[in-house]
Design a protein around this motif. Structure first.
Motif, PDB file in Angstrom:
ATOM      1  N   HIS A   1     -35.577  18.972  11.725  1.00 67.81           N
ATOM      2  CA  HIS A   1     -35.636  20.182  10.907  1.00 67.81           C
ATOM      3  C   HIS A   1     -36.805  21.060  11.342  1.00 67.81           C
ATOM      4  O   HIS A   1     -37.748  20.606  11.997  1.00 67.81           O
ATOM      5  CB  HIS A   1     -35.738  19.842   9.419  1.00 67.81           C
ATOM      6  CG  HIS A   1     -37.110  19.401   8.992  1.00 67.81           C
ATOM      7  ND1 HIS A   1     -37.708  19.830   7.829  1.00 67.81           N
ATOM      8  CD2 HIS A   1     -38.009  18.572   9.578  1.00 67.81           C
ATOM      9  CE1 HIS A   1     -38.906  19.275   7.714  1.00 67.81           C
ATOM     10  NE2 HIS A   1     -39.108  18.508   8.755  1.00 67.81           N
TER      11      HIS A   1
ATOM     12  N   LYS B   1     -33.877  32.356   8.140  1.00 68.99           N
ATOM     13  CA  LYS B   1     -32.713  33.089   8.662  1.00 68.99           C
ATOM     14  C   LYS B   1     -32.961  33.535  10.103  1.00 68.99           C
ATOM     15  O   LYS B   1     -32.043  33.484  10.942  1.00 68.99           O
ATOM     16  CB  LYS B   1     -32.431  34.295   7.774  1.00 68.99           C
ATOM     17  CG  LYS B   1     -31.823  33.947   6.421  1.00 68.99           C
ATOM     18  CD  LYS B   1     -31.572  35.202   5.590  1.00 68.99           C
ATOM     19  CE  LYS B   1     -30.903  34.884   4.262  1.00 68.99           C
ATOM     20  NZ  LYS B   1     -30.677  36.106   3.430  1.00 68.99           N
TER      21      LYS B   1
ATOM     22  N   ARG C   1     -32.399  30.629  12.354  1.00 68.86           N
ATOM     23  CA  ARG C   1     -30.975  30.333  12.530  1.00 68.86           C
ATOM     24  C   ARG C   1     -30.350  31.315  13.525  1.00 68.86           C
ATOM     25  O   ARG C   1     -29.541  30.913  14.380  1.00 68.86           O
ATOM     26  CB  ARG C   1     -30.257  30.402  11.166  1.00 68.86           C
ATOM     27  CG  ARG C   1     -28.750  30.193  11.244  1.00 68.86           C
ATOM     28  CD  ARG C   1     -28.417  28.838  11.874  1.00 68.86           C
ATOM     29  NE  ARG C   1     -27.028  28.776  12.301  1.00 68.86           N
ATOM     30  CZ  ARG C   1     -26.031  28.298  11.571  1.00 68.86           C
ATOM     31  NH1 ARG C   1     -26.275  27.831  10.351  1.00 68.86           N
ATOM     32  NH2 ARG C   1     -24.813  28.259  12.053  1.00 68.86           N
ATOM     33  N   GLU C   2     -30.717  32.556  13.443  1.00 71.56           N
ATOM     34  CA  GLU C   2     -30.193  33.559  14.383  1.00 71.56           C
ATOM     35  C   GLU C   2     -30.640  33.243  15.808  1.00 71.56           C
ATOM     36  O   GLU C   2     -29.852  33.356  16.757  1.00 71.56           O
ATOM     37  CB  GLU C   2     -30.674  34.949  13.978  1.00 71.56           C
ATOM     38  CG  GLU C   2     -30.042  35.465  12.690  1.00 71.56           C
ATOM     39  CD  GLU C   2     -30.604  36.819  12.273  1.00 71.56           C
ATOM     40  OE1 GLU C   2     -31.434  37.377  13.038  1.00 71.56           O
ATOM     41  OE2 GLU C   2     -30.240  37.301  11.183  1.00 71.56           O
TER      42      GLU C   2
ATOM     43  N   ASP D   1     -28.548  30.395  17.019  1.00 73.22           N
ATOM     44  CA  ASP D   1     -27.197  30.863  17.352  1.00 73.22           C
ATOM     45  C   ASP D   1     -27.190  31.606  18.685  1.00 73.22           C
ATOM     46  O   ASP D   1     -26.178  31.625  19.402  1.00 73.22           O
ATOM     47  CB  ASP D   1     -26.666  31.787  16.247  1.00 73.22           C
ATOM     48  CG  ASP D   1     -26.336  31.020  14.969  1.00 73.22           C
ATOM     49  OD1 ASP D   1     -26.203  29.779  15.046  1.00 73.22           O
ATOM     50  OD2 ASP D   1     -26.232  31.664  13.902  1.00 73.22           O
TER      51      ASP D   1
ATOM     52  N   PHE E   1     -33.691  24.012  19.850  1.00 74.25           N
ATOM     53  CA  PHE E   1     -34.137  23.612  18.513  1.00 74.25           C
ATOM     54  C   PHE E   1     -35.521  22.958  18.568  1.00 74.25           C
ATOM     55  O   PHE E   1     -36.412  23.313  17.790  1.00 74.25           O
ATOM     56  CB  PHE E   1     -33.122  22.651  17.894  1.00 74.25           C
ATOM     57  CG  PHE E   1     -33.345  22.384  16.433  1.00 74.25           C
ATOM     58  CD1 PHE E   1     -32.631  23.079  15.470  1.00 74.25           C
ATOM     59  CD2 PHE E   1     -34.279  21.446  15.996  1.00 74.25           C
ATOM     60  CE1 PHE E   1     -32.841  22.846  14.110  1.00 74.25           C
ATOM     61  CE2 PHE E   1     -34.499  21.216  14.652  1.00 74.25           C
ATOM     62  CZ  PHE E   1     -33.769  21.921  13.709  1.00 74.25           C
TER      63      PHE E   1
ATOM     64  N   VAL F   1     -26.013  22.836  13.077  1.00 72.39           N
ATOM     65  CA  VAL F   1     -27.249  23.302  12.461  1.00 72.39           C
ATOM     66  C   VAL F   1     -26.900  23.942  11.119  1.00 72.39           C
ATOM     67  O   VAL F   1     -25.917  24.683  11.008  1.00 72.39           O
ATOM     68  CB  VAL F   1     -27.976  24.316  13.362  1.00 72.39           C
ATOM     69  CG1 VAL F   1     -29.208  24.884  12.667  1.00 72.39           C
ATOM     70  CG2 VAL F   1     -28.375  23.660  14.678  1.00 72.39           C
ATOM     71  N   SER F   2     -27.692  23.680  10.104  1.00 66.29           N
ATOM     72  CA  SER F   2     -27.404  24.172   8.767  1.00 66.29           C
ATOM     73  C   SER F   2     -27.854  25.611   8.584  1.00 66.29           C
ATOM     74  O   SER F   2     -28.672  26.135   9.350  1.00 66.29           O
ATOM     75  CB  SER F   2     -28.118  23.301   7.727  1.00 66.29           C
ATOM     76  OG  SER F   2     -29.524  23.572   7.744  1.00 66.29           O
ATOM     77  N   ASP F   3     -27.325  26.241   7.534  1.00 67.62           N
ATOM     78  CA  ASP F   3     -27.906  27.487   7.038  1.00 67.62           C
ATOM     79  C   ASP F   3     -29.252  27.136   6.395  1.00 67.62           C
ATOM     80  O   ASP F   3     -29.546  25.963   6.145  1.00 67.62           O
ATOM     81  CB  ASP F   3     -26.977  28.116   6.002  1.00 67.62           C
ATOM     82  CG  ASP F   3     -25.694  28.669   6.632  1.00 67.62           C
ATOM     83  OD1 ASP F   3     -25.764  29.111   7.785  1.00 67.62           O
ATOM     84  OD2 ASP F   3     -24.650  28.620   5.952  1.00 67.62           O
ATOM     85  N   PRO F   4     -30.096  28.122   6.108  1.00 66.77           N
ATOM     86  CA  PRO F   4     -31.373  27.836   5.467  1.00 66.77           C
ATOM     87  C   PRO F   4     -31.207  27.041   4.165  1.00 66.77           C
ATOM     88  O   PRO F   4     -30.323  27.344   3.354  1.00 66.77           O
ATOM     89  CB  PRO F   4     -31.954  29.221   5.202  1.00 66.77           C
ATOM     90  CG  PRO F   4     -31.383  30.056   6.308  1.00 66.77           C
ATOM     91  CD  PRO F   4     -29.978  29.543   6.490  1.00 66.77           C
TER      92      PRO F   4
ATOM     93  N   VAL G   1     -34.374  24.637   8.278  1.00 66.59           N
ATOM     94  CA  VAL G   1     -33.169  24.721   9.095  1.00 66.59           C
ATOM     95  C   VAL G   1     -32.988  23.325   9.673  1.00 66.59           C
ATOM     96  O   VAL G   1     -33.907  22.786  10.311  1.00 66.59           O
ATOM     97  CB  VAL G   1     -33.295  25.768  10.211  1.00 66.59           C
ATOM     98  CG1 VAL G   1     -32.051  25.750  11.102  1.00 66.59           C
ATOM     99  CG2 VAL G   1     -33.496  27.157   9.607  1.00 66.59           C
TER     100      VAL G   1
ATOM    101  N   LYS H   1     -30.872  20.228  11.736  1.00 62.51           N
ATOM    102  CA  LYS H   1     -29.904  19.866  12.775  1.00 62.51           C
ATOM    103  C   LYS H   1     -29.589  18.382  12.652  1.00 62.51           C
ATOM    104  O   LYS H   1     -30.493  17.548  12.643  1.00 62.51           O
ATOM    105  CB  LYS H   1     -30.454  20.159  14.164  1.00 62.51           C
ATOM    106  CG  LYS H   1     -29.473  19.786  15.282  1.00 62.51           C
ATOM    107  CD  LYS H   1     -30.053  20.100  16.654  1.00 62.51           C
ATOM    108  CE  LYS H   1     -29.073  19.742  17.765  1.00 62.51           C
ATOM    109  NZ  LYS H   1     -29.625  20.062  19.109  1.00 62.51           N
TER     110      LYS H   1
END
Length: 302
Positions: free
Chosen positions: A162, A172, A175-176, A179, A184, A227-230, A239, A241
């Motif tokens: 994490h 956020k 996460r962007e 993506d 990570f 990977v999760s959303d926040p 975040v 994984k």
């Protein structure tokens, strides 16, 4: 009490004095000197714990007293050769007994009460020690193991990492970046405020119930590599994984031996205490005592 041991790098006949904290009579009241002595020559198959090594004012000091005294020394001194310890321990016990006898009947109330507490504490400790020795057997350990694990099903475990930050906007943005192809582990090293940041956010393996509920829910919902959303928890924003999962088999007996032994011991002590108290008359007066009396040392002063 003081112990003379060879100075590092020096010949053994050049002693240096080192202090010992000896948990018996009036610790710190008298500083004694114990010089390294020659080897103890009296070795006889007839020697027992009751063998007298000195008599002080009619009171015998036995080999048993010497052995117990040695075991009260700090660990670093217990490792010393017995020949180094012998004379000093014997001198300690001789002087201890002589000083004790010099009091006669003039023992303070506080000291007598301390003796009473020490005696009951030692006897209770021995009773519990014998109880535990009898309670923790291989049969008892196996029975406790079977009761917990014999029918246990394999349980899921998760290996996750994490990145922990303070705000949702930061999470956020992470996460962007992920993506967009960011690594990570490198982001965790750079951005995470958690203690696992330096090792890429890796949390290792954990089972259900080991993480806070919000974090666990997010992990369980992921597939390996996702990977999760926040995710918000009491620690901040994460975040997460999920790296991999596995089904964990019940541990082997040896892996949980200590834990099971502790449970057996606790149960045995509680059961025996309940039994002993049920069979022992305990009378408490109806008087209400002010707990502040515990601070009143004048009550135990002569």
């Amino acid at each position: 009490m003081r112990l003379s041991t060879p100075r590092e790098g020096a010949a053994s006949e050049e002693p240096v004095t080192m202090p010992i904290t000896y948990k018996s009579w009036a610790a710190g009241l008298v500083a004694l000197t114990m010089a390294a002595s020659g080897p103890v020559l009296a070795q006889d198959d007839a020697v027992t714990a009751d063998t007298v090594v000195a008599t002080v004012g009619g009171a015998d000091i036995t080999l048993g007293h010497m052995i117990v005294a040695r075991n009260t020394l700090p660990p670093q001194y217990q490792q010393l050769d017995p020949a180094t310890l012998w004379d000093g321990l014997l001198d300690q016990l001789v002087q201890q007994n002589a000083m004790a006898q010099s009091l006669g009947e003039d023992v303070s109330k506080a000291t007598q009460l301390s003796i009473d507490n020490a005696v009951s504490g030692l006897l209770a400790g021995e009773a519990i020690g014998k109880l535990l020795q009898a309670a923790v057997t291989e049969e008892a350990l196996q029975a406790a193991y079977d009761a917990r694990f014999a029918e246990a099903e394999p349980t899921p475990e998760y290996h996750a990492a994490h990145i922990l930050v303070e705000t949702e906007d930061e999470a956020k943005a992470l996460r962007e970046a992920l993506d967009g192809g960011a690594d990570f582990a490198e982001l965790a090293k750079e951005k995470s405020t958690g203690p696992t940041g330096p090792n890429g956010g890796d949390l290792g393996w954990f089972g259900l119930g080991m993480m806070v509920p919000e974090f666990e829910t997010a992990v369980v919902a992921l597939e390996p590599g996702q990977v999760s959303d926040p995710v918000q928890t009491q620690f901040g924003w994460h975040v997460v994984k999920l790296i991999e999962t596995r089904m964990a088999e019940p541990p082997a007996l040896d892996e949980v031996r200590g834990e099971l032994a502790a449970e057996i011991e606790n149960a045995a002590v509680q059961e025996t205490l309940d039994k002993v108290l049920a069979e022992t008359e305990v009378v408490k007066p109806e008087t209400e005592f002010d707990p502040a009396l515990l601070n009143n040392l004048d009550l135990v002063a002569d």
